[in-house]
Design an enzyme around this catalytic site. Structure first.
Site, PDB file in Angstrom:
ATOM      1  N   HIS A 195       0.813  -1.213   0.000  1.00 34.74           N
ATOM      2  CA  HIS A 195       0.000   0.000   0.000  1.00 34.74           C
ATOM      3  C   HIS A 195       0.851   1.269   0.000  1.00 34.74           C
ATOM      4  O   HIS A 195       0.368   2.331  -0.403  1.00 34.74           O
ATOM      5  CB  HIS A 195      -0.964   0.006   1.185  1.00 34.74           C
ATOM      6  CG  HIS A 195      -0.305   0.187   2.523  1.00 34.74           C
ATOM      7  ND1 HIS A 195       0.224  -0.854   3.237  1.00 34.74           N
ATOM      8  CD2 HIS A 195      -0.072   1.298   3.254  1.00 34.74           C
ATOM      9  CE1 HIS A 195       0.745  -0.400   4.362  1.00 34.74           C
ATOM     10  NE2 HIS A 195       0.580   0.897   4.399  1.00 34.74           N
ATOM     11  N   LYS A 199       0.455   5.499  -2.258  1.00 33.80           N
ATOM     12  CA  LYS A 199       0.386   6.835  -1.667  1.00 33.80           C
ATOM     13  C   LYS A 199       0.792   7.887  -2.695  1.00 33.80           C
ATOM     14  O   LYS A 199       1.730   7.709  -3.464  1.00 33.80           O
ATOM     15  CB  LYS A 199       1.286   6.911  -0.428  1.00 33.80           C
ATOM     16  CG  LYS A 199       0.796   6.017   0.719  1.00 33.80           C
ATOM     17  CD  LYS A 199       1.693   6.116   1.919  1.00 33.80           C
ATOM     18  CE  LYS A 199       1.207   5.234   3.059  1.00 33.80           C
ATOM     19  NZ  LYS A 199      -0.072   5.676   3.604  1.00 33.80           N
ATOM     20  N   HIS A 257       8.493  -2.121   2.170  1.00 31.90           N
ATOM     21  CA  HIS A 257       8.240  -0.691   1.982  1.00 31.90           C
ATOM     22  C   HIS A 257       9.515   0.084   1.659  1.00 31.90           C
ATOM     23  O   HIS A 257       9.560   0.887   0.716  1.00 31.90           O
ATOM     24  CB  HIS A 257       7.629  -0.089   3.248  1.00 31.90           C
ATOM     25  CG  HIS A 257       6.329  -0.682   3.663  1.00 31.90           C
ATOM     26  ND1 HIS A 257       5.439  -1.234   2.776  1.00 31.90           N
ATOM     27  CD2 HIS A 257       5.752  -0.805   4.883  1.00 31.90           C
ATOM     28  CE1 HIS A 257       4.373  -1.671   3.430  1.00 31.90           C
ATOM     29  NE2 HIS A 257       4.555  -1.422   4.701  1.00 31.90           N
TER      30      HIS A 257
END
Length: 513
Positions: A195, A199, A257
């Site tokens: 996710h 962004k 990430h």
């Protein structure tokens, strides 16, 4: 950009009774419906073990949207339009009967002209369930465009699968998971979701770099001194000790990430802004990272674990005292790492990655620190209140990913007055202030991209395996070392003092927000 309204889509969410569906997925779908970005004929089927009716499922999802949507209060006509396509199937992930009921429901909807045969399967489930769900989907004949099925574009519709992280625990398990997925799905049907990549400011890294001629010429070893990536969390494990103690900061944040952020910051310009062209360049960066030395005397990493301290005015217990955590735990809640990229653009430029729990602030940001000017003309002319060393601070570009999305550039300017001096000033961009709207949630963009078949912001198999190949030796070395070499820091601090000495040994310092 909107999904083709003439092509109906069915989204099947496995694990639909969990928090992810209520907190993220349905609010994202509501936002897409609000902006009329969903196909006209759109169906959501929740699939989970818990017994409930479709009506109960709809009521629960409405409550979730009312609580967690960024678009509140919700508009009844928008919700009603979305809710007409919501239904629920009870079944265990192992039981073939549940998949038969799912197939019957989808075929019924096909016959009603509702759902069509364009299908997305979303695995919002624990990772150990992925192989059995994939196998059952294949066995029930629910996957079109599979290895043994017709190609996409044949008129029978397409099937795609969205897989939540973690994509394995190490290199071997990641390879095994990819093998399980590929027994039923082709790689171009697999959408591994991170996710962070959805962004807005993460996507802005690419547009900022490659859309502005003022910055890209300076984005290399000639002008950049070093790069810092920070992912800080201002919470402890919050009741997730059982999960976290088997994961740790490297598996939870750094391997996915942070390496994804690094690859976007460091990649070369792609030939086109298409999925494979972008991901090809990201993989090249990951493959160019120098292998991490794991010998005991290395000074390129620090691992830490928080002990009791004050955070946000509250007393936080030590990680080892959290429920579900072993008293003898050696799991890192903090990791700092120096990486070197051995390519023409970045040779000699260190990349410092830092992540931790129970830090003073929830923040994700990338800092590009530029080299000093070759001649420091103003170091003898400090402004009152600033020591001489302060007035020659280097230029620094900061890309803030969360919570306040924006970009700032630190420059040296002369303040008012007769003296020639130099003080730092900030030029800034705030996403909210500039565009006057709240940024879309990451899941909105990612779900829509999957419907459109755009995999640019999803992670390819070779990306996953290359990232795991980089960190797996370190994880194995730490597992062997146990608590030897583990450092400690109080909750509410920016990490262990060893991490400060680690970067200061290179003549640099951490940039703390």
């Amino acid at each position: 950009m909107a999904a083709d309204e003439t092509k109906p889509v069915t989204l099947v969410i496995f694990g639909a009774s969990g928090d992810l569906t209520k907190r993220k997925l349905l609010p994202a779908l509501y936002a897409l419906a609000h902006d009329r970005l969903l196909p006209e004929r759109f169906t959501v089927i929740g699939f989970a073990r818990r017994e409930k009716t479709s009506e109960t499922f709809r009521d629960e999802m409405r409550a979730g949207v009312e609580e967690f949507s960024r678009l509140r209060p919700i508009r009844p006509e928008v919700w009603d339009r979305l809710a007409r396509g919501l239904t629920y199937v009870t079944g265990s992930f192992e039981d073939p009967g549940g998949y038969e009921r799912l197939r019957d429901l989808m075929q019924k909807r096909d016959g009603e002209g509702g759902a069509g045969r364009n299908r997305i399967f979303y695995l919002a489930t624990p990772p150990d369930t992925y192989p059995v769900i994939v196998a059952r989907l294949g066995g029930a004949g629910l996957v079109t465009d599979a290895w043994n099925g017709p190609d996409e574009g044949s008129g029978t519709g397409w099937s795609r699968i969205i897989v939540e992280k973690p994509f394995g625990r190490d290199l071997d398990s990641a390879r095994a998971l990819n093998t399980d997925l590929h027994r039923v799905f082709r790689e171009r049907q697999v959408y591994r979701i991170d996710h962070y990549l959805g962004k807005e400011t993460v996507q802005n890294i690419l547009t900022f770099r490659f859309g502005n001629s003022i910055f890209e010429p300076l984005w290399n070893r000639r002008y950049v001194d070093h790069v810092q990536l920070l992912v800080g969390e201002d919470l402890g494990v919050e009741g997730r000790g059982g999960y976290y103690d088997s994961a740790g900061a490297v598996r939870d944040i750094l391997q996915n990430h942070m390496l994804q952020l690094l690859s976007l910051v460091a990649m070369e310009p792609p030939a086109t802004f298409e999925a494979d062209a972008v991901r090809d360049e990201k993989v090249k960066v990951l493959r160019a990272i120098r292998p991490i030395r794991v010998e005991p005397d290395t000074d390129n990493m620090v691992r830490g674990q928080y002990v009791s301290g004050m955070l946000g005015g509250k007393k936080i217990p030590a990680y080892a005292d959290e429920p579900g955590v072993s008293q003898e735990t050696a799991t890192e809640t903090y990791a700092a790492l120096r990486l070197e990229i051995d390519n023409w653009r970045w040779a000699g430029v260190p990349f410092y990655l830092r992540t931790g729990k129970a830090l003073p602030k929830r923040v994700t940001e990338v800092t590009i620190q530029y080299r000093q000017p070759p001649l420091l003309l103003f170091q003898e002319a400090p402004h009152p209140g600033h020591a001489a060393r302060d007035v020659v601070e280097p230029n620094r570009l900061t890309l803030r990913i969360q919570p306040e999305e924006g970009i700032s550039l630190r420059v040296g300017l002369k303040p008012p007055g007769p003296r020639i001096s130099l003080v730092p000033a900030h030029l800034g961009f705030s996403y909210r202030q500039t565009f006057g709207v709240e940024p879309a949630e990451a899941y909105e963009r990612l779900l829509l991209d999957c419907m459109l078949g755009d995999a640019t912001l999803f992670i390819r198999r070779d990306e996953v395996e290359t990232a795991w190949a980089l960190v797996t030796p370190t994880l194995k070395a730490w597992a062997t070392a146990g608590r030897t070499g583990l450092t400690y820091y109080p909750a509410g601090s920016w990490g262990p003092k060893e991490a400060d000495r680690f970067i200061q040994g290179d003549g640099r310092e951490w940039v703390n927000p």
